[in-house]
Design an enzyme around this catalytic site. Structure first.
Site, PDB file in Angstrom:
ATOM      1  N   LYS A 184       0.885  -1.172   0.000  1.00  5.06           N
ATOM      2  CA  LYS A 184       0.000   0.000   0.000  1.00  5.06           C
ATOM      3  C   LYS A 184       0.916   1.214   0.000  1.00  5.06           C
ATOM      4  O   LYS A 184       1.484   1.586   1.027  1.00  5.06           O
ATOM      5  CB  LYS A 184      -0.890  -0.006   1.250  1.00  5.06           C
ATOM      6  CG  LYS A 184      -2.233   0.644   1.093  1.00  5.06           C
ATOM      7  CD  LYS A 184      -2.268   2.143   0.979  1.00  5.06           C
ATOM      8  CE  LYS A 184      -1.891   2.940   2.172  1.00  5.06           C
ATOM      9  NZ  LYS A 184      -1.670   4.369   1.827  1.00  5.06           N
ATOM     10  N   GLU A 259      10.005   1.227  10.367  1.00 11.13           N
ATOM     11  CA  GLU A 259      11.107   2.147  10.012  1.00 11.13           C
ATOM     12  C   GLU A 259      10.520   3.543  10.066  1.00 11.13           C
ATOM     13  O   GLU A 259       9.737   3.929   9.195  1.00 11.13           O
ATOM     14  CB  GLU A 259      11.613   1.861   8.592  1.00 11.13           C
ATOM     15  CG  GLU A 259      12.383   0.571   8.441  1.00 11.13           C
ATOM     16  CD  GLU A 259      13.831   0.670   8.900  1.00 11.13           C
ATOM     17  OE1 GLU A 259      14.226   1.712   9.474  1.00 11.13           O
ATOM     18  OE2 GLU A 259      14.567  -0.306   8.695  1.00 11.13           O
ATOM     19  N   CYS A 293      14.357  10.576   5.816  1.00 11.84           N
ATOM     20  CA  CYS A 293      14.265  10.174   7.223  1.00 11.84           C
ATOM     21  C   CYS A 293      15.565  10.467   7.951  1.00 11.84           C
ATOM     22  O   CYS A 293      15.566  10.738   9.141  1.00 11.84           O
ATOM     23  CB  CYS A 293      13.901   8.703   7.307  1.00 11.84           C
ATOM     24  SG  CYS A 293      14.973   7.656   6.320  1.00 11.84           S
ATOM     25  N   GLU A 392      10.759  16.192  14.243  1.00 15.05           N
ATOM     26  CA  GLU A 392      11.075  16.006  12.821  1.00 15.05           C
ATOM     27  C   GLU A 392      10.269  17.020  11.996  1.00 15.05           C
ATOM     28  O   GLU A 392       9.059  17.139  12.156  1.00 15.05           O
ATOM     29  CB  GLU A 392      10.697  14.587  12.379  1.00 15.05           C
ATOM     30  CG  GLU A 392      11.113  14.295  10.950  1.00 15.05           C
ATOM     31  CD  GLU A 392      10.738  12.880  10.489  1.00 15.05           C
ATOM     32  OE1 GLU A 392       9.600  12.452  10.733  1.00 15.05           O
ATOM     33  OE2 GLU A 392      11.599  12.231   9.880  1.00 15.05           O
TER      34      GLU A 392
HETATM   35  P1  NAD Z   1       2.947   8.565   7.090  1.00 18.55           P
HETATM   36  O1  NAD Z   1       3.182   7.879   8.377  1.00 18.55           O
HETATM   37  O2  NAD Z   1       1.983   9.700   7.057  1.00 18.55           O
HETATM   38  O3  NAD Z   1       2.407   7.527   5.978  1.00 18.55           O
HETATM   39  C1  NAD Z   1       3.147   6.387   5.610  1.00 18.55           C
HETATM   40  C2  NAD Z   1       2.221   5.349   5.014  1.00 18.55           C
HETATM   41  O4  NAD Z   1       1.336   4.886   6.026  1.00 18.55           O
HETATM   42  C3  NAD Z   1       1.327   5.874   3.883  1.00 18.55           C
HETATM   43  O5  NAD Z   1       1.193   4.873   2.902  1.00 18.55           O
HETATM   44  C4  NAD Z   1      -0.005   6.098   4.594  1.00 18.55           C
HETATM   45  O6  NAD Z   1      -1.122   6.072   3.748  1.00 18.55           O
HETATM   46  C5  NAD Z   1       0.000   4.945   5.559  1.00 18.55           C
HETATM   47  N1  NAD Z   1      -0.892   5.103   6.721  1.00 18.55           N
HETATM   48  C6  NAD Z   1      -1.191   6.247   7.380  1.00 18.55           C
HETATM   49  N2  NAD Z   1      -2.035   5.981   8.403  1.00 18.55           N
HETATM   50  C7  NAD Z   1      -2.250   4.644   8.376  1.00 18.55           C
HETATM   51  C8  NAD Z   1      -3.026   3.766   9.178  1.00 18.55           C
HETATM   52  N3  NAD Z   1      -3.756   4.205  10.214  1.00 18.55           N
HETATM   53  N4  NAD Z   1      -3.019   2.455   8.872  1.00 18.55           N
HETATM   54  C9  NAD Z   1      -2.278   1.984   7.830  1.00 18.55           C
HETATM   55  N5  NAD Z   1      -1.539   2.774   7.041  1.00 18.55           N
HETATM   56  C10 NAD Z   1      -1.518   4.084   7.309  1.00 18.55           C
HETATM   57  O7  NAD Z   1       4.369   8.986   6.552  1.00 18.55           O
HETATM   58  P2  NAD Z   1       4.720   9.870   5.274  1.00 18.55           P
HETATM   59  O8  NAD Z   1       4.329  11.278   5.549  1.00 18.55           O
HETATM   60  O9  NAD Z   1       4.212   9.204   4.060  1.00 18.55           O
HETATM   61  O10 NAD Z   1       6.325   9.739   5.239  1.00 18.55           O
HETATM   62  C11 NAD Z   1       7.178  10.545   5.965  1.00 18.55           C
HETATM   63  C12 NAD Z   1       7.680   9.832   7.206  1.00 18.55           C
HETATM   64  O11 NAD Z   1       8.304   8.607   6.833  1.00 18.55           O
HETATM   65  C13 NAD Z   1       8.754  10.641   7.922  1.00 18.55           C
HETATM   66  O12 NAD Z   1       8.518  10.586   9.311  1.00 18.55           O
HETATM   67  C14 NAD Z   1      10.039   9.917   7.568  1.00 18.55           C
HETATM   68  O13 NAD Z   1      11.076  10.083   8.508  1.00 18.55           O
HETATM   69  C15 NAD Z   1       9.563   8.504   7.499  1.00 18.55           C
HETATM   70  N6  NAD Z   1      10.473   7.671   6.715  1.00 18.55           N
HETATM   71  C16 NAD Z   1      11.244   6.776   7.381  1.00 18.55           C
HETATM   72  C17 NAD Z   1      12.172   5.997   6.686  1.00 18.55           C
HETATM   73  C18 NAD Z   1      13.055   5.010   7.409  1.00 18.55           C
HETATM   74  O14 NAD Z   1      13.664   4.173   6.736  1.00 18.55           O
HETATM   75  N7  NAD Z   1      13.174   5.065   8.721  1.00 18.55           N
HETATM   76  C19 NAD Z   1      12.283   6.142   5.290  1.00 18.55           C
HETATM   77  C20 NAD Z   1      11.461   7.067   4.641  1.00 18.55           C
HETATM   78  C21 NAD Z   1      10.561   7.825   5.369  1.00 18.55           C
END
Ligand code: NAD
Length: 502
Positions: A184, A259, A293, A392
């Site tokens: 997803k 992650e 990230c 962040e």
């Molecule tokens: P997000 O948490 O808003 O969304 C990530 C994913 O989760 C999306 O596909 C979203 O639709 C889904 N999602 C959201 N709520 C959900 C729920 N209740 N149930 C299931 N799925 C759900 O994150 P974002 O804004 O897309 O990405 C940015 C974040 O990702 C930043 O905090 C960044 O640091 C982190 N990130 C971490 C890494 C790592 O390797 N540690 C890598 C890339 C990004």
């Protein structure tokens, strides 16, 4: 010829991909925005719970299908090598789609998608080298060994910042081991993942090995991660969402790899080369407009070199070419979401109110139309108590803190809920290694920054996550361990006493 060219996708509503075919859903359309113009460019589908259920069932039947379950590990590797070659000849097309969707500069997306074949080949080579161990248990005439097996159906939930690379770092070990996957992607950037799916067919993977459902987190995402048919959840995204995922996964006792976000310290000591260090700090926070990230968003500079390095960082920030992400000369593109632009504005205002001094940026370029651009921003006189040093931001905002001793630095750098990455610039190897030992971060860079490798384990501590991707560690993350005991003594033992070793 793929139907998923950038031009072909314009203004269309994208299907989902279930059981080896693109399928339409009854779900509503969700506009996907082009951050360079602030306008929608295509629509994805908010998949329904029924779509999600079909996708999980397709992954489950592929798991039991001899076409996948019974092929040899070498054959799995061969399919992956083929997929790597196919991706390699599609790098430009996929990179252009992702750039349109999330606004990251084309050169960066090309580099990331160009790294996908390397990742696939790395794990393809591992497919026939996944071994258990033999354990010399303290019992005569007994053979004890372990098997590393596929874990089953894995849900992979990805963020918008590097959708395809984030997918493949989990998908590649899953394929090598023999799992099946439902992904997803983020509602803000799904097009690249949809376009990628057909390459699995082209490579010859059996139907259902990869399935894609799209939609919002609280609809399609929730339906997926709460589905009882999953054996594993692999989530990359924000820490707040990660907590929800972990709570939901706990209901079904589904293991989850998380992650999550970061607030990584980037340290410059007095003996560092000021030019290289300033370049590293700039790269750590302004590359990808800070939307990584591992962004080195908290910078600690030793007092004796502070002004010299700050001058260089500010000068470099002033020279950054901001512009359209598909312009080869652009160094800083737009932010992926309008809400990110607003978030950056809030952090900038709060930093000023809390007493930080704005040394560069803080606003938005005036000559770039309605695109979601913000200026590279540098604050000095920052303390660890200020919001700009704590949360962040996921944007191009750097907070610089001055320090005087190594002991103080370690305390400041570890004073955070996060623990994803850290960087240090010093020519003193003893000091560098002391820092490496004491810092609470899953990835530490010395005299470099933002230099990951698919071969090298990656994953955060504390609120940054609980898992490891990349390298051999990923095989453990996506497999299950079975222990086998064989008694070849031919003896009959006391039926009422456990055969425990004394
Ligand atoms: P997000 O948490 O808003 O969304 C990530 C994913 O989760 C999306 O596909 C979203 O639709 C889904 N999602 C959201 N709520 C959900 C729920 N209740 N149930 C299931 N799925 C759900 O994150 P974002 O804004 O897309 O990405 C940015 C974040 O990702 C930043 O905090 C960044 O640091 C982190 N990130 C971490 C890494 C790592 O390797 N540690 C890598 C890339 C990004």
């Amino acid at each position: 010829m793929s139907r998923f060219t950038l031009e072909g996708l314009m203004d269309s509503q994208l299907p989902c991909y279930i059981g080896g075919a693109y399928v339409d859903s009854n779900g509503e359309g969700i506009p996907s925005f082009d951050p360079a113009t602030g306008k929608p460019w295509c629509q994805i589908t908010d998949c329904t719970a029924d779509d999600v259920d079909r996708a999980v069932k397709a992954a489950r039947s592929a798991m039991y299908d001899p076409a996948w379950r019974d092929i040899s590990q070498s054959e799995r590797g061969t399919l992956m090598y083929r997929l790597a070659d196919i991706v390699q000849s599609n790098v430009e097309r996929l990179a252009r789609i992702e750039t349109k969707d999330n606004g990251k500069i084309l050169r960066e997306m090309r580099a990331l998608i160009g790294a996908i074949p390397v990742a696939l080949r790395y794990f393809a080579g591992m497919a026939d080298k996944i071994e258990g161990t033999t354990i010399p248990v303290n019992k005569p005439d007994m053979l004890n060994f372990t098997l590393r097996e596929p874990i089953g159906v894995v849900a992979i939930v990805t963020p918008w910042n590097s959708p395809l690379y984030m997918l493949v770092r989990s998908l590649a070990p899953c394929l090598a081991i023999g799992n099946t996957v439902v992904v997803k992607p983020s509602e803000h950037a799904s097009a690249g993942t949809i376009a990628f799916a057909e390459l699995m067919n082209e490579a010859g993977f059996p139907d259902g090995v990869l399935n894609v459902v799209t939609g919002y987190g609280d609809t399609a995402g929730e339906a997926l991660i709460s589905h009882p048919g999953l054996d594993k959840i692999d989530f990359t995204g924000g820490t707040l969402t990660g907590r929800k995922i972990a709570a939901s996964a706990a209901q079904n006792l589904t293991p989850s790899s998380l992650e999550l976000g970061g607030k990584s310290p980037h340290v410059v000591f007095d003996d560092a080369d000021p030019d290289r260090a300033a370049n590293g700090v700039v790269s750590g926070i302004f590359a990808a407009a800070g939307q990584t990230c591992v962004a080195g968003s908290r910078c600690y500079i030793h007092e004796s070199i502070h002004d010299e390095v700050v001058d260089r960082i500010v000068a470099r920030a002033g020279d950054i070419r901001i512009g359209a992400p598909d312009d080869e000369a652009t160094q800083l593109g737009p932010l992926a979401l309008w809400s990110q632009v607003e978030k950056v504005g809030y952090f900038v205002d709060t930093a000023k109110k809390q007493g930080a001094k704005l040394a560069h940026g803080g606003g938005r370029p005036k000559n770039l139309g309605d695109g979601w651009y913000v200026d590279p921003t540098v604050f000095v006189n920052v303390t660890n108590q200020m919001l700009v040093a704590r949360d962040e931001i996921f944007g191009p905002v750097l907070g610089i803190v001055k320090f005087s001793t190594e002991a103080e630095l370690i305390e400041l750098a570890n004073d955070t809920n996060y623990g994803l990455a850290a960087g240090i610039w010093t020519r003193d190897i003893d000091r560098a290694l002391r820092f490496v030992r004491r810092i609470d971060a899953g990835m530490v860079w010395v005299n470099t920054y933002r230099a990951p490798s698919i071969m090298s384990p990656f994953g955060g501590f504390k609120d940054s996550g609980n898992s490891k991707h990349n390298g051999h560690a990923a095989i453990h993350e996506f497999s299950r361990l079975k222990t086998v005991v064989v008694d070849y003594s031919g003896a009959t033992h006391d039926a009422f006493v456990m055969r425990v070793v004394k």
